[in-house]
Design a protein around this motif. Structure first.
Motif, PDB file in Angstrom:
ATOM      1  N   GLU A  38      44.557  31.442  27.241  1.00 43.82           N
ATOM      2  CA  GLU A  38      45.444  32.249  26.410  1.00 43.82           C
ATOM      3  C   GLU A  38      44.784  33.571  26.078  1.00 43.82           C
ATOM      4  O   GLU A  38      43.571  33.670  26.028  1.00 43.82           O
ATOM      5  N   GLY A  39      45.593  34.576  25.870  1.00 41.07           N
ATOM      6  CA  GLY A  39      45.065  35.859  25.452  1.00 41.07           C
ATOM      7  C   GLY A  39      45.274  36.939  26.489  1.00 41.07           C
ATOM      8  O   GLY A  39      46.262  36.950  27.233  1.00 41.07           O
ATOM      9  N   PHE A  40      44.304  37.852  26.549  1.00 39.89           N
ATOM     10  CA  PHE A  40      44.410  39.062  27.353  1.00 39.89           C
ATOM     11  C   PHE A  40      44.737  38.781  28.813  1.00 39.89           C
ATOM     12  O   PHE A  40      45.657  39.378  29.380  1.00 39.89           O
ATOM     13  N   SER A  41      43.985  37.888  29.439  1.00 39.58           N
ATOM     14  CA  SER A  41      44.152  37.681  30.887  1.00 39.58           C
ATOM     15  C   SER A  41      45.522  37.106  31.240  1.00 39.58           C
ATOM     16  O   SER A  41      46.122  37.514  32.234  1.00 39.58           O
ATOM     17  N   SER A  42      46.043  36.198  30.443  1.00 40.79           N
ATOM     18  CA  SER A  42      47.369  35.656  30.752  1.00 40.79           C
ATOM     19  C   SER A  42      48.475  36.637  30.370  1.00 40.79           C
ATOM     20  O   SER A  42      49.480  36.751  31.069  1.00 40.79           O
ATOM     21  N   ARG A  43      48.279  37.386  29.307  1.00 35.77           N
ATOM     22  CA  ARG A  43      49.284  38.360  28.869  1.00 35.77           C
ATOM     23  C   ARG A  43      49.462  39.481  29.895  1.00 35.77           C
ATOM     24  O   ARG A  43      50.566  39.951  30.149  1.00 35.77           O
ATOM     25  N   TYR A  44      48.354  39.917  30.507  1.00 38.15           N
ATOM     26  CA  TYR A  44      48.407  41.037  31.455  1.00 38.15           C
ATOM     27  C   TYR A  44      48.285  40.606  32.917  1.00 38.15           C
ATOM     28  O   TYR A  44      48.106  41.438  33.799  1.00 38.15           O
ATOM     29  N   ASN A  45      48.397  39.305  33.197  1.00 39.53           N
ATOM     30  CA  ASN A  45      48.326  38.763  34.565  1.00 39.53           C
ATOM     31  C   ASN A  45      47.080  39.240  35.310  1.00 39.53           C
ATOM     32  O   ASN A  45      47.156  39.656  36.462  1.00 39.53           O
ATOM     33  N   VAL A  46      45.962  39.163  34.643  1.00 39.21           N
ATOM     34  CA  VAL A  46      44.693  39.602  35.218  1.00 39.21           C
ATOM     35  C   VAL A  46      44.019  38.358  35.814  1.00 39.21           C
ATOM     36  O   VAL A  46      43.194  37.718  35.179  1.00 39.21           O
ATOM     37  N   ASN A  47      44.403  38.013  37.045  1.00 39.54           N
ATOM     38  CA  ASN A  47      43.934  36.755  37.625  1.00 39.54           C
ATOM     39  C   ASN A  47      43.437  36.879  39.065  1.00 39.54           C
ATOM     40  O   ASN A  47      43.237  35.889  39.741  1.00 39.54           O
ATOM     41  N   LYS A  48      43.233  38.097  39.532  1.00 43.18           N
ATOM     42  CA  LYS A  48      42.725  38.322  40.888  1.00 43.18           C
ATOM     43  C   LYS A  48      41.226  38.622  40.792  1.00 43.18           C
ATOM     44  O   LYS A  48      40.820  39.629  40.227  1.00 43.18           O
ATOM     45  N   LEU A  49      40.410  37.742  41.349  1.00 47.01           N
ATOM     46  CA  LEU A  49      38.956  37.922  41.309  1.00 47.01           C
ATOM     47  C   LEU A  49      38.564  39.031  42.275  1.00 47.01           C
ATOM     48  O   LEU A  49      38.718  38.892  43.485  1.00 47.01           O
ATOM     49  N   VAL A  50      38.056  40.148  41.739  1.00 47.43           N
ATOM     50  CA  VAL A  50      37.706  41.276  42.604  1.00 47.43           C
ATOM     51  C   VAL A  50      36.201  41.533  42.663  1.00 47.43           C
ATOM     52  O   VAL A  50      35.731  42.282  43.521  1.00 47.43           O
ATOM     53  N   TYR A  51      35.432  40.894  41.757  1.00 48.05           N
ATOM     54  CA  TYR A  51      33.981  41.130  41.736  1.00 48.05           C
ATOM     55  C   TYR A  51      33.311  40.002  40.976  1.00 48.05           C
ATOM     56  O   TYR A  51      33.857  39.484  40.003  1.00 48.05           O
ATOM     57  N   PHE A  52      32.104  39.634  41.417  1.00 42.02           N
ATOM     58  CA  PHE A  52      31.288  38.712  40.631  1.00 42.02           C
ATOM     59  C   PHE A  52      29.823  38.881  40.985  1.00 42.02           C
ATOM     60  O   PHE A  52      29.481  39.368  42.056  1.00 42.02           O
ATOM     61  N   GLU A  53      28.977  38.518  40.042  1.00 46.42           N
ATOM     62  CA  GLU A  53      27.526  38.512  40.217  1.00 46.42           C
ATOM     63  C   GLU A  53      27.012  37.163  39.741  1.00 46.42           C
ATOM     64  O   GLU A  53      27.457  36.663  38.718  1.00 46.42           O
ATOM     65  N   VAL A  54      26.055  36.607  40.459  1.00 51.22           N
ATOM     66  CA  VAL A  54      25.459  35.315  40.128  1.00 51.22           C
ATOM     67  C   VAL A  54      24.099  35.553  39.471  1.00 51.22           C
ATOM     68  O   VAL A  54      23.346  36.431  39.896  1.00 51.22           O
ATOM     69  N   PHE A  55      23.780  34.752  38.460  1.00 52.78           N
ATOM     70  CA  PHE A  55      22.526  34.883  37.726  1.00 52.78           C
ATOM     71  C   PHE A  55      21.803  33.546  37.663  1.00 52.78           C
ATOM     72  O   PHE A  55      22.408  32.488  37.814  1.00 52.78           O
TER      73      PHE A  55
END
Length: 95
Positions: A38-55
């Motif tokens: 819930e919140g920002f990501s579902s409200r604005y449909n921000v669900n396409k993974l475009v970048y990540f870094e592993v630590f």
């Protein structure tokens, strides 16, 4: 297996970005895609993974997340474009 990651997701038109941190990237992106977060990501449909870094540890992942959130948009765009020039969804490549 737990693996600390910082990730950036975008909406379909790449106009909105979300930066997050997780210890299970596949599960977390699944949650975004299925609007289980819930919140920002579902409200604005921000669900396409475009970048990540592993630590190696969560502490460094959290520090990186906080730094990236302070960056201006053009810096974030450049970072994403260096790894993913077409801004394609990287999630299928994780499966």
């Amino acid at each position: 297996m737990k693996q600390p990651c910082v990730y950036i997701t975008s909406n379909l038109n790449n106009t909105t970005l979300y930066i997050g941190v997780t210890s299970n990237l596949i599960q977390r992106i699944y949650q975004h895609k299925n609007k289980q977060v819930e919140g920002f990501s579902s409200r604005y449909n921000v669900n396409k993974l475009v970048y990540f870094e592993v630590f190696d540890d969560m502490e460094n992942a959290i520090l990186r997340e906080k730094r990236l959130k302070k960056w201006n948009r053009s810096w974030k765009n450049r970072l994403i474009s260096q790894l993913n020039p077409e801004w394609t969804d990287l999630y299928p490549s994780l499966l």
